[in-house]
Design a protein around this motif. Structure first.
Motif, PDB file in Angstrom:
ATOM      1  N   UNK A 137      24.521  26.157  50.726  1.00 41.04           N
ATOM      2  CA  UNK A 137      25.576  27.079  50.291  1.00 41.04           C
ATOM      3  C   UNK A 137      26.962  26.581  50.704  1.00 41.04           C
ATOM      4  N   UNK A 138      27.216  26.300  51.995  1.00 41.25           N
ATOM      5  CA  UNK A 138      28.555  25.802  52.346  1.00 41.25           C
ATOM      6  C   UNK A 138      28.836  24.418  51.784  1.00 41.25           C
ATOM      7  N   UNK A 139      27.797  23.580  51.615  1.00 40.61           N
ATOM      8  CA  UNK A 139      28.024  22.271  50.991  1.00 40.61           C
ATOM      9  C   UNK A 139      28.492  22.449  49.550  1.00 40.61           C
ATOM     10  N   UNK A 140      27.849  23.370  48.819  1.00 45.54           N
ATOM     11  CA  UNK A 140      28.262  23.634  47.451  1.00 45.54           C
ATOM     12  C   UNK A 140      29.676  24.187  47.379  1.00 45.54           C
ATOM     13  N   UNK A 141      30.001  25.080  48.320  1.00 47.80           N
ATOM     14  CA  UNK A 141      31.344  25.661  48.389  1.00 47.80           C
ATOM     15  C   UNK A 141      32.399  24.579  48.608  1.00 47.80           C
ATOM     16  N   UNK A 142      32.180  23.748  49.618  1.00 48.96           N
ATOM     17  CA  UNK A 142      33.153  22.716  49.969  1.00 48.96           C
ATOM     18  C   UNK A 142      33.279  21.670  48.870  1.00 48.96           C
ATOM     19  N   UNK A 143      32.130  21.224  48.325  1.00 46.81           N
ATOM     20  CA  UNK A 143      32.157  20.184  47.312  1.00 46.81           C
ATOM     21  C   UNK A 143      32.862  20.656  46.042  1.00 46.81           C
ATOM     22  N   UNK A 144      32.616  21.916  45.641  1.00 53.09           N
ATOM     23  CA  UNK A 144      33.267  22.411  44.425  1.00 53.09           C
ATOM     24  C   UNK A 144      34.782  22.469  44.597  1.00 53.09           C
ATOM     25  N   UNK A 145      35.239  22.965  45.740  1.00 55.09           N
ATOM     26  CA  UNK A 145      36.691  23.070  45.942  1.00 55.09           C
ATOM     27  C   UNK A 145      37.341  21.690  45.926  1.00 55.09           C
ATOM     28  N   UNK A 146      36.683  20.697  46.548  1.00 55.21           N
ATOM     29  CA  UNK A 146      37.243  19.345  46.552  1.00 55.21           C
ATOM     30  C   UNK A 146      37.239  18.751  45.150  1.00 55.21           C
ATOM     31  N   UNK A 147      36.140  18.954  44.416  1.00 58.99           N
ATOM     32  CA  UNK A 147      36.055  18.413  43.056  1.00 58.99           C
ATOM     33  C   UNK A 147      37.048  19.091  42.124  1.00 58.99           C
ATOM     34  N   UNK A 148      37.210  20.392  42.261  1.00 53.12           N
ATOM     35  CA  UNK A 148      38.141  21.121  41.401  1.00 53.12           C
ATOM     36  C   UNK A 148      39.574  20.650  41.596  1.00 53.12           C
ATOM     37  N   UNK A 149      39.889  20.208  42.812  1.00 51.66           N
ATOM     38  CA  UNK A 149      41.256  19.778  43.120  1.00 51.66           C
ATOM     39  C   UNK A 149      41.485  18.292  42.854  1.00 51.66           C
ATOM     40  N   UNK A 150      40.392  17.500  42.802  1.00 53.93           N
ATOM     41  CA  UNK A 150      40.563  16.051  42.675  1.00 53.93           C
ATOM     42  C   UNK A 150      40.110  15.485  41.339  1.00 53.93           C
ATOM     43  N   UNK A 151      39.437  16.285  40.515  1.00 51.99           N
ATOM     44  CA  UNK A 151      38.945  15.774  39.235  1.00 51.99           C
ATOM     45  C   UNK A 151      39.577  16.541  38.086  1.00 51.99           C
ATOM     46  N   UNK A 152      39.398  15.991  36.882  1.00 47.46           N
ATOM     47  CA  UNK A 152      39.977  16.622  35.683  1.00 47.46           C
ATOM     48  C   UNK A 152      38.944  17.423  34.903  1.00 47.46           C
ATOM     49  N   UNK A 153      37.740  17.567  35.463  1.00 45.17           N
ATOM     50  CA  UNK A 153      36.688  18.305  34.759  1.00 45.17           C
ATOM     51  C   UNK A 153      37.012  19.802  34.714  1.00 45.17           C
ATOM     52  N   UNK A 154      36.628  20.417  33.623  1.00 44.14           N
ATOM     53  CA  UNK A 154      36.813  21.865  33.503  1.00 44.14           C
ATOM     54  C   UNK A 154      35.839  22.590  34.435  1.00 44.14           C
ATOM     55  N   UNK A 155      36.206  23.790  34.891  1.00 45.52           N
ATOM     56  CA  UNK A 155      35.330  24.530  35.801  1.00 45.52           C
ATOM     57  C   UNK A 155      33.918  24.730  35.256  1.00 45.52           C
ATOM     58  N   UNK A 156      33.806  24.970  33.949  1.00 46.29           N
ATOM     59  CA  UNK A 156      32.476  25.193  33.362  1.00 46.29           C
ATOM     60  C   UNK A 156      31.595  23.961  33.510  1.00 46.29           C
ATOM     61  N   UNK A 157      32.161  22.772  33.320  1.00 45.27           N
ATOM     62  CA  UNK A 157      31.386  21.540  33.452  1.00 45.27           C
ATOM     63  C   UNK A 157      30.990  21.303  34.909  1.00 45.27           C
ATOM     64  N   UNK A 158      31.908  21.592  35.814  1.00 46.08           N
ATOM     65  CA  UNK A 158      31.590  21.424  37.231  1.00 46.08           C
ATOM     66  C   UNK A 158      30.459  22.357  37.654  1.00 46.08           C
ATOM     67  N   UNK A 159      30.546  23.607  37.240  1.00 45.76           N
ATOM     68  CA  UNK A 159      29.499  24.569  37.596  1.00 45.76           C
ATOM     69  C   UNK A 159      28.161  24.168  36.971  1.00 45.76           C
TER      70      UNK A 159
END
Length: 239
Positions: A137-159
């Motif tokens: 759970x915390x790994x998913x939380x941390x990884x998503x926030x870092x990816x959302x801020x550092x990549x150009x992928x849309x949130x739907x694709x990341x999820x």
């Protein structure tokens, strides 16, 4: 319910903690005022505590009990070197997939060990499920926030990527259950290999990210994560 179905559902539950963490992170990014910086660091540190508890309570004791000191040391050392080289490679690659690979690097061997533990009737399977949920759970939380801020992928694709990661759990768990149950030495070596990687991950990524300049709340999160792992370990082994 057959044991194969139980292994499938439990490993899927453990893997599902990653997309759940990602969903919470998505909500946090949409409403940044709901969580303070210290609370975010607390969540990251909680994951670190859960990771350490997996190493201290299950992976190292169970793995070392089935190997000689020399074999155990070699497997552990190999894991540390491998994760060091993987970390350097991902840093040079500078790819947004690096965070996902980092999560899978400890999730895959744990899921395989989970399946093998159920196949031979060991109680460590349920402990691993609990610890994997606590850390994913915390790994998913941390990884998503870092990816959302550092990549150009849309949130739907990341999820969607995080939900796909959850499917890896049953695949690996069933591999351990059906193919590796009798290869106890191999599974034990893999557990020690993964332990070294988890420790490297904690001190390289989790601990620096969770440190706060003022206040000790994040560090308390690490204690809470380990404590819950300890409670689960004691409750399950007492039965």
């Amino acid at each position: 319910m057959t044991e194969i179905l139980s292994v499938t559902l439990l490993s899927l539950l453990a893997g599902a903690a990653m997309p759940v963490g990602a969903l919470v992170a998505r909500f946090d990014l949409l409403h940044p005022k709901l969580l303070t910086a210290n609370i975010r660091k607390f969540i990251v540190a909680f994951g670190g505590g859960a990771l350490v508890s997996a190493v201290a309570l299950v992976l190292v004791p169970d793995g070392a009990s089935k190997l000689s000191p020399v074999s155990a040391s070699l497997c552990f050392a190999a894991g540390g070197v491998f994760f060091y080289l993987l970390d350097r490679y991902l840093s040079q690659l500078k790819s947004s997939a690096g965070q996902l690979v980092a999560m899978l690097s400890d999730f895959i061997p744990e899921a395989i060990a989970l399946g093998a533990a159920f196949a031979v009737g060991e109680g460590t399977g349920l402990i691993l499920v609990l610890l994997m949920i606590l850390q994913n759970f915390p790994e998913g939380f941390n990884a998503y926030e870092e990816l959302a801020q550092s990549s150009s992928y849309r949130p739907a694709k990341l999820l969607a990527a995080f939900f796909l990661l959850a499917i890896v759990g049953p695949v690996c768990a069933l591999t351990g259950y059906l193919l590796l149950a009798q290869a106890s030495g191999f599974v034990a070596g893999m557990m020690l290999f993964a332990s070294a990687g988890i420790l490297y991950l904690v001190f390289q990524d989790v601990a620096p990210e969770s440190k706060a300049k003022h206040g000790g709340l994040p560090a308390l999160g690490a204690v809470a994560g380990f404590m819950l792992g300890l409670i689960g370990h004691m409750m399950i082994t007492a039965n």
